[in-house]
Motif scaffolding. Structure first.
Motif, PDB file in Angstrom:
ATOM      1  N   UNK A  11       0.824  -1.206   0.000  1.00  0.00           N
ATOM      2  CA  UNK A  11       0.000   0.000   0.000  1.00  0.00           C
ATOM      3  C   UNK A  11       0.857   1.255   0.000  1.00  0.00           C
ATOM      4  N   UNK A  12       1.964   1.224   0.734  1.00  0.00           N
ATOM      5  CA  UNK A  12       2.809   2.413   0.856  1.00  0.00           C
ATOM      6  C   UNK A  12       3.961   2.422  -0.151  1.00  0.00           C
ATOM      7  N   UNK A  13       3.989   1.457  -1.054  1.00  0.00           N
ATOM      8  CA  UNK A  13       4.987   1.453  -2.111  1.00  0.00           C
ATOM      9  C   UNK A  13       6.402   1.171  -1.645  1.00  0.00           C
ATOM     10  N   UNK A  14       6.546   0.342  -0.615  1.00  0.00           N
ATOM     11  CA  UNK A  14       7.878   0.005  -0.120  1.00  0.00           C
ATOM     12  C   UNK A  14       8.482  -1.088  -1.003  1.00  0.00           C
ATOM     13  N   UNK A  33       9.247   3.659   6.486  1.00  0.00           N
ATOM     14  CA  UNK A  33       8.994   4.864   5.695  1.00  0.00           C
ATOM     15  C   UNK A  33       9.798   6.055   6.199  1.00  0.00           C
ATOM     16  N   UNK A  34      10.079   6.080   7.498  1.00  0.00           N
ATOM     17  CA  UNK A  34      10.850   7.185   8.061  1.00  0.00           C
ATOM     18  C   UNK A  34      12.334   7.110   7.771  1.00  0.00           C
ATOM     19  N   UNK A  94       1.453  -3.117  15.728  1.00  0.00           N
ATOM     20  CA  UNK A  94       2.896  -3.309  15.609  1.00  0.00           C
ATOM     21  C   UNK A  94       3.317  -3.314  14.147  1.00  0.00           C
ATOM     22  N   UNK A  95       2.516  -3.952  13.285  1.00  0.00           N
ATOM     23  CA  UNK A  95       2.819  -3.987  11.855  1.00  0.00           C
ATOM     24  C   UNK A  95       2.835  -2.574  11.269  1.00  0.00           C
ATOM     25  N   UNK A  96       1.833  -1.757  11.645  1.00  0.00           N
ATOM     26  CA  UNK A  96       1.787  -0.382  11.145  1.00  0.00           C
ATOM     27  C   UNK A  96       2.971   0.432  11.660  1.00  0.00           C
TER      28      UNK A  96
END
Length: 462
Positions: A415-418, A452-453, A443-445
């Motif tokens: 979803x976040x394009x990682x 992402x950071x 925890x997963x989020x």
């Protein structure tokens, strides 16, 4: 003659927001009566040109401040007038909310007020500005801003108010203005309940004792999450959605308890419900345990409105010495006054039975343990359990196993394009959960947010 004092229904605006309207009406009347021009010829008097110019600049200042607070753009004068109309709760606007136009003599009073508001919308400020030597008003009529700057409304509602201001300004007759405004009431509602999704309870004079009165205040920033954004728990989400769908459709529905392990998305599901059913007239009011004594007062404020209200209690649990659950039991079911049909209770808890039990509650062998026993232990247990029984729908959210946890991580990463090799991603996720609270959706989020950071990490692996 600007007749703001002759308004019948649309008067007495909240928080003195009608003060600017009165100030502008005085300036318009002074100009139209020639008083303003005469003052310009008498320098230094109490009603001099300088004083008048200062008052007019003060009105411009108020409109600019309003734009910064509410995120309005375009013709700020029209936006201000429109805002007065959409926040004013009266017999007509309340009758129209979420339903559409109502019948009766009240329509004549509304039409009377629309005639006055049309004069305000149509007023030409250019001659007044020339007389006073003020060029700044042109920026008020063509103000460039962004709804994203609003500190009061979400961007969608802010845009709807600005669009309504354009329509009202273009209306040819008071009747057309009334029809346009009524359509807005029918779609969005009126006042704070019409323009916001979620609310909290605030006591007048916070910290004072009973008797100071409780009021409902909007929550200005709510996470824009949807049920489909929550990975997994499909059966639980369906059960919650089905109950809520029945409620907003006017069918019978149950109070709902979401219980289970921490971090499994129980609270996020309620936020998602608030977002998804807002356009169907659903509103969510968050109430904390220490506010249960205010529940009857709060319900009395919302029972006559044309919305559906969910009273939301997050992380609900009681120690064995706490008695607030008795207030809740009486409100849900059991008091003399029946709970209104437009109100349901949704709660989340990590405990199945909400109230902590001890072994002394369960012992009925006649012996006295170290904890002093109630003489009628079974009655005590039943009293505590009866609170849970008043929730007609209970939904269990269990912690995911290792495979389910990895599935959540993978779905969130997509979803976040990682862009990261799956084996490496899951290995890092497993390390993360071992030191950050164990297996859960939360925890997963948090792990995904951590990835992402790491901007340098992302750059090095492109």
């Amino acid at each position: 003659m600007m007749r703001d004092c002759e308004l019948m229904l649309y008067r007495g605006f909240p928080d003195d927001r009608g003060r600017l309207l009165h100030s502008m009406a005085l300036l318009m009347n002074e100009y139209d009566d020639g008083v303003m021009e005469q003052c310009g010829k008498v320098k230094g008097g109490p009603g001099s040109e300088r004083n008048t110019k200062d008052r007019f600049c003060g009105c411009i200042h108020s409109l600019l401040e309003m734009a910064g607070t509410y995120g309005f753009h375009g013709n700020l004068w029209h936006c201000y007038l429109t805002h007065l109309l959409v926040i004013h709760v009266n017999s007509y606007s309340r009758g129209c909310e979420m339903r559409g136009e109502v019948e009766g003599t009240v329509n004549e009073a509304v039409l009377h007020d629309m005639e006055i508001f049309k004069e305000f919308f149509d007023y030409d400020f250019a001659p007044m500005c020339r007389l006073l030597g003020i060029e700044a008003f042109s920026m008020i009529e063509h103000y460039q801003g962004s709804a994203l700057e609003s500190r009061v409304y979400n961007s969608r509602i802010c845009e709807r108010i600005c669009e309504l201001a354009v329509k009202l300004g273009e209306a040819a007759t008071p009747a057309e203005m009334k029809s346009t405004l009524t359509d807005f009431y029918g779609e969005y509602g009126v006042g704070k309940f019409g323009l916001h999704k979620s609310f909290r309870i605030v006591r007048e004079g916070q910290g004072l004792s009973m008797g100071t009165g409780a009021r409902i205040e909007p929550i200005l920033n709510i996470a824009h999450v949807k049920l489909d954004d929550l990975v997994g728990y499909e059966l639980q989400k369906k059960k919650l959605r089905d109950n809520t769908e029945a409620f907003v459709s006017g069918r019978k529905a149950n109070n709902c308890l979401l219980f289970g392990d921490a971090g499994t998305g129980k609270s996020s599901c309620i936020k998602a419900i608030a977002n998804e059913y807002y356009h169907r007239g659903l509103r969510v009011i968050e109430v904390y345990k220490h506010q249960f004594q205010d529940l009857n007062e709060i319900i009395s404020q919302i029972k006559s409105r044309n919305y559906k209200f969910i009273i939301f209690m997050d992380d609900l649990s009681f120690e064995d010495f706490e008695i607030e659950y008795k207030y809740l039991k009486a409100v849900i079911e059991g008091g003399l006054e029946r709970k209104p049909e437009n109100v349901l209770i949704y709660a989340t808890s990590n405990r199945r039975h909400l109230i902590r039990e001890n072994y002394g509650d369960k012992t009925e062998d006649g012996h006295l343990p170290e904890i002093r026993q109630d003489m009628h232990t079974s009655d005590t247990v039943q009293e505590k359990l009866s609170l849970v029984y008043r929730f007609g729908v209970t939904i269990y959210f269990g912690a995911p196993d290792k495979k389910q946890f990895q599935g959540i991580v993978g779905a969130l990463a997509d979803r976040y394009g990682i862009k990261m090799p799956q084996e490496e991603l899951l290995l890092e996720a497993n390390k993360w959960e071992l030191s950050h609270g164990g297996l859960s959706g939360r925890t997963a989020q948090q792990f995904i947010d951590y990835i992402l950071g790491m901007r340098n990490w992302n750059k090095n692996r492109r």
